[in-house]
Design an enzyme around this catalytic site. Structure first.
Site, mmCIF file in Angstrom:
data_model
loop_
_atom_site.group_PDB
_atom_site.id
_atom_site.type_symbol
_atom_site.label_atom_id
_atom_site.label_comp_id
_atom_site.label_asym_id
_atom_site.label_seq_id
_atom_site.Cartn_x
_atom_site.Cartn_y
_atom_site.Cartn_z
ATOM 1 N N TYR A 76 0.829 -1.206 0.000
ATOM 2 C CA TYR A 76 0.000 0.000 0.000
ATOM 3 C C TYR A 76 0.868 1.263 0.000
ATOM 4 C CZ TYR A 76 -4.109 -2.869 1.076
ATOM 5 O OH TYR A 76 -5.122 -3.792 1.042
ATOM 6 N N SER A 91 -13.644 -4.454 0.026
ATOM 7 C CA SER A 91 -14.541 -3.746 -0.882
ATOM 8 C C SER A 91 -16.004 -4.011 -0.531
ATOM 9 C CB SER A 91 -14.268 -4.122 -2.345
ATOM 10 O OG SER A 91 -14.830 -3.183 -3.227
ATOM 11 N N LEU A 98 -18.331 -2.053 -0.065
ATOM 12 C CA LEU A 98 -19.221 -1.146 -0.801
ATOM 13 C C LEU A 98 -19.002 -1.259 -2.300
ATOM 14 C CD1 LEU A 98 -18.970 2.050 1.447
ATOM 15 C CD2 LEU A 98 -20.463 0.047 1.689
ATOM 16 N N GLY A 157 -16.328 -0.894 -4.188
ATOM 17 C CA GLY A 157 -15.584 0.233 -4.745
ATOM 18 C C GLY A 157 -16.351 1.539 -4.704
ATOM 19 N N GLY A 158 -17.302 1.671 -3.766
ATOM 20 C CA GLY A 158 -18.087 2.896 -3.655
ATOM 21 C C GLY A 158 -19.429 2.826 -4.351
ATOM 22 N N LEU A 159 -19.680 1.762 -5.112
ATOM 23 C CA LEU A 159 -20.936 1.657 -5.850
ATOM 24 C C LEU A 159 -22.139 1.628 -4.909
ATOM 25 C CD1 LEU A 159 -21.545 1.369 -8.950
ATOM 26 C CD2 LEU A 159 -21.990 -1.046 -8.472
ATOM 27 N N LEU A 160 -21.935 1.096 -3.692
ATOM 28 C CA LEU A 160 -23.020 0.999 -2.725
ATOM 29 C C LEU A 160 -23.001 2.154 -1.729
ATOM 30 C CD1 LEU A 160 -22.712 -2.837 -2.031
ATOM 31 C CD2 LEU A 160 -24.349 -1.698 -3.532
ATOM 32 N N GLY A 161 -22.216 3.177 -2.027
ATOM 33 C CA GLY A 161 -22.134 4.334 -1.149
ATOM 34 C C GLY A 161 -23.281 5.304 -1.360
#
Length: 326
Positions: free
Chosen positions: A53, A215, A217, A219-223
């Protein structure tokens, strides 16, 4: 805060795991320190990172930031259940060809020592294989991890991105050596990515492994901001991807509005309701995002809501082979 055992181990971890992938690339050191302090204050003591990272020429930066935070003292290191990973290319010229992606005993030894230096600690509670390495035998792998455990450098071994059959082989080989083997599998799993329900989740439960969803969410799609396409939000990548899932996302948003809860917290609460799941990884970029995520622990989804979520985000139909053969 709620706590649970990590798989078949006696180690207790918080039901939310603090993911640190943003520390360095998207979150500066000062804000990262604020998030980690707030995590401990809230009882989130399970921290996940990886040696790679920071990415590319900055690989190791995230571990370095965490190490500097530990160095402030105040019992920070003693309060944290620390997890990191090995497998990726750390681009160390001293490694030569042996520094490439993989899990050789050479690499585990050298890269574990590198993680310990960056993290400013002498041990890691959970040392995880970031991916499978088909070029390395389990005799080599378990031999390397046994040495690290006997030296006190690691407490437990986990995997990430393993198939169910690979988990089964890993545990069988560990049993033959009278070694504990894996205690966890970190896997991509969310409302919008339910394929692990076919094989990985049932295998993990049968083998006594805790599942740590990454992940959660998608990658943010469920945010909560996915449909707004706000600048600076992780909206799952391209607009095309959002449009592909728009019908599901709109139905999900409508349900969450009825519940009076943001989409991201409902998505996390759905994972927490699954007995196979130990702790989803939350990856906040800001302190505000971290604090908001804590609300997921207070959400209880009843059977009617779970049924509606199944209708919006259909799973594979259960575990194999019943899901498709009977």
């Amino acid at each position: 805060m709620q706590y649970t055992y990590l798989g078949k181990s006696g180690l207790k971890v918080s039901r939310l795991c603090l993911g640190t992938m943003n520390f360095g690339p998207a979150t500066d050191e000062k804000e990262a320190f604020r998030i980690m302090d707030a995590a401990l204050d809230a009882g989130v003591q399970f921290f996940d990172t990886a040696n790679i990272y920071g990415w590319g020429e900055n690989s190791g930066l995230t571990e370095t930031i965490i190490g500097r935070w530990f160095a402030q003292g105040g019992g920070r290191r003693e309060k944290v259940v620390l997890a990191t990973k090995v497998h990726g290319d750390m681009s160390d010229p001293a490694d030569g060809p042996n520094g490439a992606r993989g899990l050789s005993a050479y690499k585990i030894r050298r890269h574990l020592d590198g993680s310990l230096r960056r993290l400013q600690t002498d041990h890691i509670e959970l040392y995880q294989m970031h991916h499978v390495d088909p070029n390395v035998t389990w005799d080599e792998l378990w031999g390397a991890f046994e040495i690290a455990a006997n030296q006190g450098k690691i407490g437990y071994v986990g995997s990430s991105n393993f198939a169910a059959w690979q988990l089964a082989i890993a545990q069988s080989e560990a049993k033959n050596r009278h070694f504990l083997g894996l205690v966890s599998e970190q896997h991509k799993y969310s409302l919008n990515c339910r394929l692990p329900e076919l094989e990985v989740l049932p295998a993990a439960q049968s083998l006594g492994l805790g599942v740590i969803p990454w992940s959660p969410l998608d990658g943010g799609l469920l945010g909560r901001n996915a449909l707004k396409k706000l600048e600076g939000t992780r909206s799952g990548g391209s607009a095309e991807r959002i449009e592909k899932h728009r019908a599901k996302l709109e139905a999900f948003a409508e349900l969450c509005n009825e519940l009076g809860e943001p989409q991201d917290n409902v998505a996390l609460a759905w994972l927490l309701s699954n007995p196979a799941v130990t702790a989803p990884i939350i990856g906040p970029r800001t302190l505000e995002q971290f604090e908001s995520s804590l609300g997921a622990l207070e959400i209880k989804l009843d059977e009617a809501v779970l049924k509606r979520l199944d209708e919006i985000f259909p799973g594979p139909g259960g575990a194999a082979p019943e899901a498709y053969a009977w």
